[in-house]
Design a protein around this motif. Structure first.
Motif, mmCIF file in Angstrom:
data_model
loop_
_atom_site.group_PDB
_atom_site.id
_atom_site.type_symbol
_atom_site.label_atom_id
_atom_site.label_comp_id
_atom_site.label_asym_id
_atom_site.label_seq_id
_atom_site.Cartn_x
_atom_site.Cartn_y
_atom_site.Cartn_z
ATOM 1 N N PRO A 11 0.823 -1.215 0.000
ATOM 2 C CA PRO A 11 0.000 0.000 0.000
ATOM 3 C C PRO A 11 0.852 1.258 0.000
ATOM 4 O O PRO A 11 1.888 1.317 0.660
ATOM 5 C CB PRO A 11 -0.817 -0.135 1.288
ATOM 6 N N GLY A 12 0.412 2.244 -0.771
ATOM 7 C CA GLY A 12 1.152 3.493 -0.873
ATOM 8 C C GLY A 12 2.190 3.508 -1.972
ATOM 9 O O GLY A 12 2.845 4.532 -2.199
ATOM 10 N N THR A 13 2.327 2.385 -2.681
ATOM 11 C CA THR A 13 3.306 2.290 -3.763
ATOM 12 C C THR A 13 2.729 2.854 -5.058
ATOM 13 O O THR A 13 1.554 2.653 -5.366
ATOM 14 C CB THR A 13 3.715 0.816 -3.975
ATOM 15 N N ALA A 14 3.545 3.559 -5.823
ATOM 16 C CA ALA A 14 3.163 4.016 -7.167
ATOM 17 C C ALA A 14 3.649 2.994 -8.178
ATOM 18 O O ALA A 14 4.752 2.454 -8.063
ATOM 19 C CB ALA A 14 3.795 5.382 -7.448
ATOM 20 N N VAL A 15 2.812 2.716 -9.165
ATOM 21 C CA VAL A 15 3.126 1.695 -10.167
ATOM 22 C C VAL A 15 3.000 2.284 -11.567
ATOM 23 O O VAL A 15 2.065 3.059 -11.842
ATOM 24 C CB VAL A 15 2.189 0.477 -10.021
ATOM 25 N N THR A 16 3.929 1.926 -12.453
ATOM 26 C CA THR A 16 3.811 2.281 -13.861
ATOM 27 C C THR A 16 4.054 1.035 -14.706
ATOM 28 O O THR A 16 4.799 0.134 -14.306
ATOM 29 C CB THR A 16 4.812 3.371 -14.292
ATOM 30 N N LEU A 17 3.416 0.992 -15.862
ATOM 31 C CA LEU A 17 3.653 -0.049 -16.859
ATOM 32 C C LEU A 17 4.129 0.636 -18.124
ATOM 33 O O LEU A 17 3.388 1.415 -18.728
ATOM 34 C CB LEU A 17 2.379 -0.841 -17.138
ATOM 35 N N ASP A 18 5.379 0.388 -18.483
ATOM 36 C CA ASP A 18 5.992 1.054 -19.644
ATOM 37 C C ASP A 18 5.821 2.572 -19.562
ATOM 38 O O ASP A 18 5.522 3.237 -20.556
ATOM 39 C CB ASP A 18 5.401 0.507 -20.946
ATOM 40 N N GLY A 19 5.966 3.101 -18.360
ATOM 41 C CA GLY A 19 5.893 4.540 -18.144
ATOM 42 C C GLY A 19 4.494 5.073 -17.931
ATOM 43 O O GLY A 19 4.331 6.250 -17.580
ATOM 44 N N GLN A 20 3.467 4.252 -18.120
ATOM 45 C CA GLN A 20 2.085 4.690 -17.927
ATOM 46 C C GLN A 20 1.677 4.468 -16.472
ATOM 47 O O GLN A 20 1.749 3.337 -15.971
ATOM 48 C CB GLN A 20 1.135 3.898 -18.836
ATOM 49 N N PRO A 21 1.233 5.533 -15.761
ATOM 50 C CA PRO A 21 0.800 5.357 -14.371
ATOM 51 C C PRO A 21 -0.373 4.387 -14.284
ATOM 52 O O PRO A 21 -1.277 4.393 -15.119
ATOM 53 C CB PRO A 21 0.380 6.767 -13.946
ATOM 54 N N GLU A 76 -6.056 1.563 -2.056
ATOM 55 C CA GLU A 76 -5.480 1.698 -0.715
ATOM 56 C C GLU A 76 -4.995 0.370 -0.151
ATOM 57 O O GLU A 76 -4.200 0.329 0.798
ATOM 58 C CB GLU A 76 -6.498 2.324 0.231
ATOM 59 N N ALA A 77 -5.475 -0.745 -0.747
ATOM 60 C CA ALA A 77 -5.013 -2.057 -0.306
ATOM 61 C C ALA A 77 -3.804 -2.545 -1.100
ATOM 62 O O ALA A 77 -3.308 -3.647 -0.861
ATOM 63 C CB ALA A 77 -6.152 -3.066 -0.424
ATOM 64 N N GLY A 78 -3.345 -1.709 -2.074
ATOM 65 C CA GLY A 78 -2.193 -2.090 -2.880
ATOM 66 C C GLY A 78 -2.548 -2.908 -4.114
ATOM 67 O O GLY A 78 -1.663 -3.447 -4.781
ATOM 68 N N ARG A 79 -3.839 -2.983 -4.462
ATOM 69 C CA ARG A 79 -4.257 -3.773 -5.623
ATOM 70 C C ARG A 79 -4.231 -2.922 -6.891
ATOM 71 O O ARG A 79 -4.543 -1.731 -6.867
ATOM 72 C CB ARG A 79 -5.668 -4.326 -5.415
ATOM 73 N N PHE A 80 -3.901 -3.560 -8.012
ATOM 74 C CA PHE A 80 -3.930 -2.875 -9.306
ATOM 75 C C PHE A 80 -4.169 -3.891 -10.407
ATOM 76 O O PHE A 80 -4.133 -5.111 -10.179
ATOM 77 C CB PHE A 80 -2.624 -2.105 -9.548
ATOM 78 N N VAL A 81 -4.470 -3.380 -11.598
ATOM 79 C CA VAL A 81 -4.631 -4.253 -12.763
ATOM 80 C C VAL A 81 -3.826 -3.678 -13.919
ATOM 81 O O VAL A 81 -3.633 -2.463 -14.026
ATOM 82 C CB VAL A 81 -6.111 -4.407 -13.195
ATOM 83 N N ILE A 82 -3.350 -4.574 -14.786
ATOM 84 C CA ILE A 82 -2.702 -4.177 -16.027
ATOM 85 C C ILE A 82 -3.233 -5.061 -17.142
ATOM 86 O O ILE A 82 -3.759 -6.152 -16.884
ATOM 87 C CB ILE A 82 -1.157 -4.275 -15.949
ATOM 88 N N GLY A 83 -3.134 -4.591 -18.379
ATOM 89 C CA GLY A 83 -3.652 -5.364 -19.495
ATOM 90 C C GLY A 83 -2.719 -5.312 -20.688
ATOM 91 O O GLY A 83 -1.949 -4.357 -20.860
ATOM 92 N N SER A 138 7.874 -7.621 -24.723
ATOM 93 C CA SER A 138 8.418 -7.289 -23.401
ATOM 94 C C SER A 138 7.761 -6.020 -22.877
ATOM 95 O O SER A 138 7.313 -5.165 -23.650
ATOM 96 C CB SER A 138 9.938 -7.112 -23.463
ATOM 97 N N ALA A 139 7.694 -5.925 -21.548
ATOM 98 C CA ALA A 139 7.143 -4.742 -20.885
ATOM 99 C C ALA A 139 7.911 -4.545 -19.582
ATOM 100 O O ALA A 139 8.629 -5.442 -19.122
ATOM 101 C CB ALA A 139 5.650 -4.920 -20.619
ATOM 102 N N GLU A 140 7.749 -3.362 -18.983
ATOM 103 C CA GLU A 140 8.473 -3.055 -17.750
ATOM 104 C C GLU A 140 7.507 -2.526 -16.709
ATOM 105 O O GLU A 140 6.827 -1.517 -16.923
ATOM 106 C CB GLU A 140 9.575 -2.042 -18.025
#
Length: 276
Positions: A39-49, A54-61, A69-71
């Motif tokens: 929780p409280g972490t910022a996440v990006t996928l290939d530079g996209q926020p 608040e529980a630290g959950r996220f989704v990517i597609g 490859s992706a980062e």
């Protein structure tokens, strides 16, 4: 005492070393992946926020033609960073031939192009919304009541009346006209349109975190924009409106502007997949 314990736990959690996020679901073309980080972490996928709740959950597609490859980058509350290289597995796509469509539905007259552009813009506007809601993490269900036959798969190269067209962006379920169509997951109805050029009666549901589901070619819709729906709630009925040769539901899922494979998505967020 409980408040003091909760506060102390939150401090310990924020001070814990940042580690690579836990990912659930296949990292492959057309996939939706669930993530869990501190929780409280910022996440990006290939530079996209990427939205993190608040529980630290996220989704990517990953779209049909995602690069190999992706980062994924996580930045903790203390500024520490974890960089995770992702290998996106390639998939092979079917070729689907559909004949007997009205010629104007395959190659629209210039008079229809302005209408198509307007409808496409309305869909794009809905898909751009990043709503703060955890509905995407709730258990999803099959979007058609009863047994169905898959008549069209995601990603297939479509040959319409002998002419190559864009790949199929969803899953088609063949069923008789009037069969109940169900909200795959909980959310808010984000679009209701009574007659789009290609998809006929069409509605969309916003599940939060940029995830939208679409239900097309309906014969009837029983919800309105802004309605809050639950998984399994009736939202319409199977039909053959728009560009269709017979009654079926076109079911689509997207993460922002990336079209995802609905069958893969249901395998990740479906109630069975989540043990429900």
């Amino acid at each position: 005492m409980r408040c003091l314990f909760a506060a102390a736990f939150a401090v310990l959690l924020s001070a814990a070393p940042l580690h690579a996020a836990d990912l659930s679901g296949p990292v492959e073309q057309g996939a939706l992946v669930l993530g869990q980080t501190q929780p409280g972490t910022a996440v990006t996928l290939d530079g996209q926020p990427v939205r993190v709740d608040e529980a630290g959950r996220f989704v990517i597609g990953f779209g049909r033609d995602a690069e190999p490859s992706a980062e994924l980058v996580e930045t903790g509350p203390d500024g520490s960073r974890v960089v995770t290289p992702l290998t996106v597995a390639a998939r092979e796509w079917d070729v689907q031939r559909i004949d007997g469509l009205p010629p104007k539905k395959v190659t629209p007259d210039p008079d229809f192009l302005a209408r198509i552009r307007t409808e496409s813009a309305a869909i794009a506007e809905v898909r751009a919304v990043d709503r703060a809601s955890g509905d995407v993490f709730a258990g999803w269900v099959h979007p058609v009541e009863g047994d169905t036959v898959v008549s069209g798969v995601f990603g297939s190269q479509r040959i319409l009346n002998g002419e190559p067209r864009s790949p199929h962006s969803g899953t088609d379920y063949a069923a008789e006209t009037g069969r109940p169509v169900l909200a795959a997951g909980p959310g808010v109805v984000s679009l209701v349109h009574d007659g789009m050029f290609f998809t006929g009666q069409t509605l969309m549901i916003d599940h939060g975190h940029g995830v939208q589901s679409v239900y097309a070619h309906l014969s009837r819709m029983v919800v309105a924009e802004g309605d809050v729906v639950t998984a399994g709630q009736k939202i319409g009925e199977v039909g053959a409106t728009g560009r269709a040769t017979g009654p079926h539901l076109h079911f689509g899922v997207s993460w922002f502007d990336r079209r995802l494979d609905p069958q893969t998505v249901l395998g990740v967020v479906g109630r069975t997949a989540q043990g429900g």
